[in-house]
Every structure is written in structure tokens, then in C-alpha cells.
Design a protein around this motif. Structure first.
Motif, PDB file in Angstrom:
ATOM      1  N   VAL A  91     -87.959 -23.335  82.514  1.00 59.60           N
ATOM      2  CA  VAL A  91     -86.846 -23.903  83.269  1.00 59.60           C
ATOM      3  C   VAL A  91     -87.337 -24.916  84.303  1.00 59.60           C
ATOM      4  O   VAL A  91     -86.737 -25.967  84.499  1.00 59.60           O
ATOM      5  N   LEU A  94     -87.874 -28.185  82.615  1.00 63.63           N
ATOM      6  CA  LEU A  94     -86.699 -28.815  82.025  1.00 63.63           C
ATOM      7  C   LEU A  94     -85.792 -29.465  83.053  1.00 63.63           C
ATOM      8  O   LEU A  94     -85.049 -30.374  82.726  1.00 63.63           O
ATOM      9  N   LEU A 257     -85.726 -26.866  71.787  1.00 62.07           N
ATOM     10  CA  LEU A 257     -84.933 -27.107  72.996  1.00 62.07           C
ATOM     11  C   LEU A 257     -83.440 -27.015  72.685  1.00 62.07           C
ATOM     12  O   LEU A 257     -82.659 -26.514  73.484  1.00 62.07           O
ATOM     13  N   TYR A 260     -82.751 -23.483  72.521  1.00 63.44           N
ATOM     14  CA  TYR A 260     -82.859 -22.912  73.861  1.00 63.44           C
ATOM     15  C   TYR A 260     -81.620 -23.216  74.696  1.00 63.44           C
ATOM     16  O   TYR A 260     -81.076 -22.352  75.373  1.00 63.44           O
ATOM     17  N   THR A 261     -81.176 -24.470  74.636  1.00 61.55           N
ATOM     18  CA  THR A 261     -80.026 -24.834  75.449  1.00 61.55           C
ATOM     19  C   THR A 261     -78.726 -24.288  74.869  1.00 61.55           C
ATOM     20  O   THR A 261     -77.702 -24.271  75.534  1.00 61.55           O
ATOM     21  N   ALA A 262     -78.778 -23.849  73.615  1.00 62.72           N
ATOM     22  CA  ALA A 262     -77.577 -23.250  73.045  1.00 62.72           C
ATOM     23  C   ALA A 262     -77.529 -21.754  73.336  1.00 62.72           C
ATOM     24  O   ALA A 262     -76.479 -21.190  73.602  1.00 62.72           O
ATOM     25  N   PHE A 263     -78.703 -21.109  73.310  1.00 66.65           N
ATOM     26  CA  PHE A 263     -78.728 -19.652  73.393  1.00 66.65           C
ATOM     27  C   PHE A 263     -79.176 -19.112  74.738  1.00 66.65           C
ATOM     28  O   PHE A 263     -79.057 -17.933  74.989  1.00 66.65           O
ATOM     29  N   GLY A 264     -79.717 -19.949  75.577  1.00 67.17           N
ATOM     30  CA  GLY A 264     -80.372 -19.410  76.765  1.00 67.17           C
ATOM     31  C   GLY A 264     -81.664 -18.796  76.284  1.00 67.17           C
ATOM     32  O   GLY A 264     -82.199 -19.210  75.271  1.00 67.17           O
ATOM     33  N   TYR A 265     -82.182 -17.831  76.990  1.00 67.43           N
ATOM     34  CA  TYR A 265     -83.394 -17.203  76.479  1.00 67.43           C
ATOM     35  C   TYR A 265     -83.240 -15.701  76.542  1.00 67.43           C
ATOM     36  O   TYR A 265     -82.376 -15.202  77.240  1.00 67.43           O
TER      37      TYR A 265
END
Ligand SMILES: Nc1ncnc2c1ncn2[C@@H]1O[C@H](COP(=O)(O)OP(=O)(O)OP(=O)(O)O)[C@@H](O)[C@H]1O
Ligand SMILES: [Mg+2]
Lengths: 265, 326
Positions: A91, A94, A257, A260-265
Motif C-alpha cells: 500500500v 501504491l 494490481l 489487488y485493486t479489485a479484491f483488496g488483500y
């Protein structure tokens, strides 16, 4: 612009120096590894002068050069990216105006410089103590090829390690693939033995994979007895892998990415 | 001009449904079953330049998710989001140079190096001028009273000192927009207060637009005129804190210590008893009746001490959450 990554380089260097104990242990490990391989070959050559086209001088030179190459090419922290994906500290990158790959590459270079300065010192020390018969390559052209192959290998391994690290975007634990690659690398990278002692048909296949270009190919170049045709062929395959590796790395990063930006982590 | 503009924002997390056991994991590999967690479910709001807005709600309400969308870390499922006119998920450096996200539980400082080293790195990343950098470090570290620890390894700092340095690292590039996700979490009362005062002053001094989430109502009360209350991904209130306090609590609380034991029945006529143990009582009294009831209490009882208090924000917020809507 580039002063950003210079700053990343500097701070990684300083950070590396903090872990003196860790780093020392790591260096001790690689010295032991070097000694082990060295003495195995030394013992083999007690009773013979020549094995598979290698003389005692050439094999011992190979071992020493391989150890130097290891410090340059294989000392990469790019797989660390998996930890940063997992613990969420990615994070921090990013949200900043910072190139992700460039950032890691700068960190890697700092790490490599640290390793190289140590390995050179170690090799000099071993040469003084063991007094091995070594081949000092003086042909400028060969040295140029050697340097070029090493630099390309550095880029190739960075891409490979980074790709594996980025698996963390999809799976929680990337140690499986990493372990596999490490094993293959030990076998077919050329760190333990030069690949050309393998049967010709196996050798031909192995030379199509990226692995022997990480140690064997540059070390073999240094010895200076590779036919021009082989050098040429080797560079073509190596350069192809570098391109494939970097392309894959960019593609995986983009997909990762996105995920990642769709699911979070 | 609206610095932050959110319209019908939805963010659903797609979660892979796993059944327990080995068979379950094999089944989930073959036929993946998904369900959506509706973390943010259609919210809209606008925040103007220089506003300091409290973003509150119970655990899992969708606060962090919203802040992550605003920072470009998450791609919205639907709806539109603009920060300073840019779409955050494009992660353009022109926007990234103008905001900061601070999460109480995520650190950016290099653990093994002094904070100053991390500051220097950020200086390069954000391309801050030398003189500006020096000025900023001095200014911020004086405001937060950490000037003397900038050269100590981060791992040797206390949580409070570390959080303050995290804050400095995040503010060096003078962001116009700040997203603060539980910045005071885990801090002691003193450090909390320093942090609060700092945020307040920073907001005033630099006209920074700030969204703050916190579970400490003290933070919110102290800092935010306006609050947005979110619950289960939906906004249940957006407006002045004062107003919601009035709406849900048109009463004050009179707190009394008696000289002698008082009887419960005698007090009943004054209002609802919040607390009573014979010698001490808390009574809810309508605002307009406060003067009258106070004087009657004073004449009827022997009073050792009497104070008039506002109801706690916690109790009001609890009320809002449990009612669901305002
Ligand atoms: N990566 C994720 N994948 C799936 N679900 C998630 C993910 N991140 C958050 N959630 C879910 O989304 C909802 C909102 O979470 P969020 O972190 O935004 O809440 P919050 O308001 O910040 O809560 P808290 O006060 O506890 O920090 C929760 O139900 C949470 O479980
Ligand atoms: Mg949260």
C-alpha cells in the motif's frame, strides 16, 4: 527523476548494513558453498588431469568465477515483494509517485553491490590462502562478452524472481514455486558443475531454458574456449529470455494490481 | 469547489466461498462459489476545501474501504469518485503528490533506520526542494515535539513517537488532502491529545481537507464539525455533529452529589435517572427545563456538588447505530 531511485538505492544500502549479523551469516554460507564445490573438484582432479574437456585449472577457475557471478546475478531480493503483498505494506508504494519495478530494481542493485564487494574480498582471500592454479583472462573481447552476459543475466534473474514474488497476488504462499525454481537453478544453473559435462542431448535442451544463463553461460564465457557459434547462439537465447522475462513481469504486475485493486488483500 | 466528490460509490469484495475440510476445498477448486461482501453500498458525499470531516461507524461499516477507494488502492465496483478532480484509481503522480493516506496500523518508516532516513527517501520520491524539506521537517517535528528523536532507530521508538514520525513522513510533501484512518489507535491519552491538537492545527494552518476515521469519539468531538456516519456500507447521517447531538439528545445530564442519602422516588419527578446510588445521581433533563429543575433540586436537597453535562457522544452514536437510520 532518477534521484528518486538513487535515494532508494542509498537507503537500501544503509538498511543492508544494519543487518550485519544476517549478512555475515549469508556470506559465510556462500564461502562454505564455494569451498565445498572447490574441494570436490580438487579431489576429483587428484587422480586425473582432464575430465570432460576440463583441466584442473579451468574447473577451479570456473568455480571461482561462478561464485562471483552468483553474488552479482543471484543476490536478488525481488522475491521479497511477496511479503509486502501479503502483509499489505505494498500500500505504501501504491499511494506514492513511485515506479514499482524501478523501486525494487534499485533496492536489488544496492544489495548486489554489497554482496559483490564482499565476494571480491572473499575470493582474494581464498586465492591467497589456497593458491589455486587460476586462469586470468586477459582477452579484452572475452571479458567484454563475460560482462555483457553477466549484466543480461542480472536482468533475467530479476524478472524471474519478481514474477515468482508476485504470485502472492494470487496465492497466499509462493514458497512452493520458489523452492522448485531454486532446486532447478542449483541443478541446471551451473553453480555446482559446468552444464556441458551433461550428455549432449540433455545439454542442448537445458541450454534452451533460462537457467544456465544465470551462472554457467557467463562463467563459461570467461574461460574463453566457447566456439563463436555457441557464443552467438547463447546470446540470442539469453536476450530472448530477458525480453520474455521482462514482458511477463510487466504483464503479471499489471494483472496482479488489477486483481489487488479489485479484491483488496 | 468540491475537493472530494463521491457519487453512488459501491465497492463489493468478491469472496470465494469455502466449505470446511479437504473435500470442501477440492469442491471449491472445481466449482468456485462466490458471494459478494457489500462493503460500501451506494454512498454519495461532497467535501469542500479545508473541511475536516469525521467518518464514523462500527467495525466493518466500510470506512477503510472508502478511504482505500479514495486513495486509488481499490477500484470502485460502480459509481464515481473524484479527488481534486482526478480519478484516484488511475494513480497519477500529479494526484499522488497532493494527498496522503495514513493508516494507524500500516507503517511506511524503515524499521531499522532512523526516521530521518525515511524522510529523506520521501523527499526524493515526492521531489521536495531542499529548503522546503528542511523547513517542513523542523516545523512538523516541533509541532509534534519529536525533534530530538529523528536520528534514533525507528524500532527503538515508542508507539506514540513512531506514529508522530509516520505522520511527519506522510506530510512532508504538504498534501492538500489527508485520509486519516484511525490515527490515534493504541495511543495513550497524552499522545492522543497531541495528535488531535496537531491535526486541528494542521487543518487550520494549511487549509488541508481531511477525512478522519476513529473509534474514539473524543477525536471526533474535538476535531470535526461535520460527521458522516456509515453503517453496513450506507450513509445514515451526513451533517453537523452538533445537529445530531441535538436531535438525539435534546436533553442535558444533571450530575449531583448529595450531602445525605436521597430517595429514588423523590428524584423521579425531575426526569429519567441515568445513574443512581443514593449519594450520587445523573438525571436526564430537557434542555429548556434545566434552569428551573436545577433551582428546584438545589432547594429540595442538600447538594454537595452539581454539574450540567452534555450526554456523551458515544451514547448518541450508539443510539444512531441501533436505530439504523436518522
Ligand atoms: N479484502 C477484503 N475481502 C473481502 N472482504 C473484505 C475485505 N476487506 C474488507 N472486507 C469486508 O468489508 C467490510 C468493510 O470493511 P472495512 O475495513 O471497510 O470496515 P471499517 O469500517 O474500516 O471497519 P473497522 O472500524 O473495523 O476498521 C467488512 O465486512 C469486511 O469484512
Ligand atoms: Mg477500518
Amino acid at each position: 527523476m532518477s534521484s528518486k531511485y538513487w535515494a532508494v538505492f542509498k537507503i537500501s544500502w544503509e538498511n543492508g548494513l544494519v543487518y550485519r549479523l544476517n549478512f555475515t551469516l549469508w556470506r559465510v554460507r556462500s564461502v562454505l558453498q564455494l569451498l565445498l564445490v572447490y574441494f570436490i573438484w580438487w579431489t576429483v582432479f587428484q587422480t586425473q588431469d582432464q575430465i570432460f574437456n576440463y583441466t584442473k585449472v579451468s574447473i577451479l577457475t570456473y568455480v571461482m568465477v561462478a561464485s562471483l557471478i552468483r553474488a552479482i546475478i543471484l543476490s536478488s531480493r525481488a522475491v521479497d515483494v511477496s511479503a509486502q503483498i501479503n502483509d499489505g505494506s505494498i500500500v505504501n508504494f501504491l499511494v506514492k509517485p513511485l515506479g514499482f519495478i524501478k523501486y525494487y530494481f534499485a533496492r536489488d542493485l544496492a544489495d548486489k553491490l554489497l554482496n559483490i564487494s564482499f565476494v571480491i574480498f572473499e575470493i582474494i582471500l581464498l586465492v591467497i590462502i589456497l593458491k589455486p592454479p587460476l586462469l586470468i583472462q586477459q582477452n579484452f573481447e572475452i571479458l567484454l562478452f563475460f560482462t555483457l552476459a553477466t549484466i543480461l543475466g542480472l536482468f533475467l534473474y530479476f524478472a524471474m524472481a519478481f514474477c515468482i514474488g508476485m504470485l502472492a497476488f494470487w496465492v497466499e504462499n509462493a514458497w512452493g514455486p520458489l523452492f522448485l525454481v531454486t532446486i532447478i537453478l542449483e541443478g541446471f544453473g551451473g553453480g555446482l558443475f559446468p552444464i556441458d559435462i551433461l550428455p549432449k542431448n540433455i545439454y542442448d535442451y537445458v541450454m534452451l531454458t533460462p537457467f544456465p544463463y544465470l551462472i554457467y553461460f557467463p562463467a563459461k564465457l570467461y574461460l574463453g574456449n566457447l566456439p563463436t557459434m555457441e557464443i552467438f547462439k547463447g546470446f540470442i537465447i539469453l536476450i530472448s529470455w530477458v525480453f520474455i522475462g521482462w514482458y511477463l513481469m510487466m504483464a503479471i504486475l499489471q494483472q496482479g494490481l488489477k486483481r489487488y485493486t479489485a479484491f483488496g488483500y | 469547489m468540491a475537493v472530494i466528490l463521491v457519487k453512488n460509490l459501491k465497492k463489493y469484495y468478491r469472496v470465494n466461498q469455502k466449505e470446511p475440510g479437504l473435500w470442501g476445498s477440492i469442491k471449491s477448486l472445481i466449482a468456485r462459489k462466490y458471494y459478494d461482501v457489500k462493503a460500501v453500498n451506494g454512498i454519495s458525499f461532497e467535501i469542500k476545501e479545508g473541511e475536516l470531516v469525521g467518518f464514523i461507524g462500527p467495525n466493518g461499516a466500510g470506512k477503510t474501504t472508502t478511504l482505500k477507494v479514495l486513495s486509488g488502492l481499490l477500484y470502485p465496483t460502480s459509481g464515481s469518485v473524484r479527488v481534486l478532480g482526478y480519478e484516484p484509481f488511475k494513480r497519477q503522480s500529479i494526484l499522488q503528490k497532493q494527498f496522503s493516506l495514513i493508516m494507524g496500523q500500516k507503517n511506511q518508516l524503515w524499521w531499522d533506520l532512523p526516521p530521518l532516513e525515511s524522510f529523506l527517501l520521501n523527499k526524493e520520491i515526492y521531489e521536495i526542494e531542499d529548503s522546503q524539506f528542511k523547513k517542513k521537517v523542523n516545523e512538523l517535528s516541533e509541532m509534534l515535539e519529536v525533534s530530538d528523536i529523528l536520528k534514533i532507530q525507528v524500532r527503538k521508538l515508542s508507539l506514540g513517537q513512531r506514529m508522530k514520525c509516520e505522520l511527519i513522513a506522510a506530510l512532508l510533501h504538504s498534501p492538500k488532502v489527508l485520509f486519516l484512518d484511525e490515527p490515534t489507535i493504541g495511543l495513550d491519552v497524552v499522545a492522543q491529545k497531541t495528535m488531535r491538537d496537531f491535526i486541528k492545527e494542521y487543518n487550520k494552518k494549511f487549509k488541508a481537507t481531511i477525512i478522519l476515521t476513529s473509534h474514539y469519539m473524543g477525536d471526533v468531538k474535538e476535531l470535526c464539525k461535520r460527521v458522516i456516519i456509515i453503517n453496513q456500507g450506507k450513509i445514515v447521517y451526513d451533517g453537523l455533529l452538533e445537529k445530531i447531538v441535538n436531535r438525539f439528545a435534546p436533553f442535558k445530564v444533571i450530575s449531583i452529589d448529595f450531602e445525605k442519602m436521597a430517595e429514588k422516588e423523590e428524584l423521579a419527578e425531575f426526569g429519567k435517572l441515568d445513574e443512581f446510588d443514593g449519594i450520587h445521581a445523573k438525571i436526564q433533563v430537557n434542555k429548556d427545563e434545566v434552569p428551573d429543575k436545577t433551582s428546584r433540586l438545589l432547594s429540595k436537597f442538600e447538594v454537595a456538588d452539581l454539574t450540567i453535562e452534555d450526554p456523551s457522544i458515544e451514547s448518541i452514536i450508539r443510539e444512531v447505530f441501533s436505530n439504523g437510520r436518522v
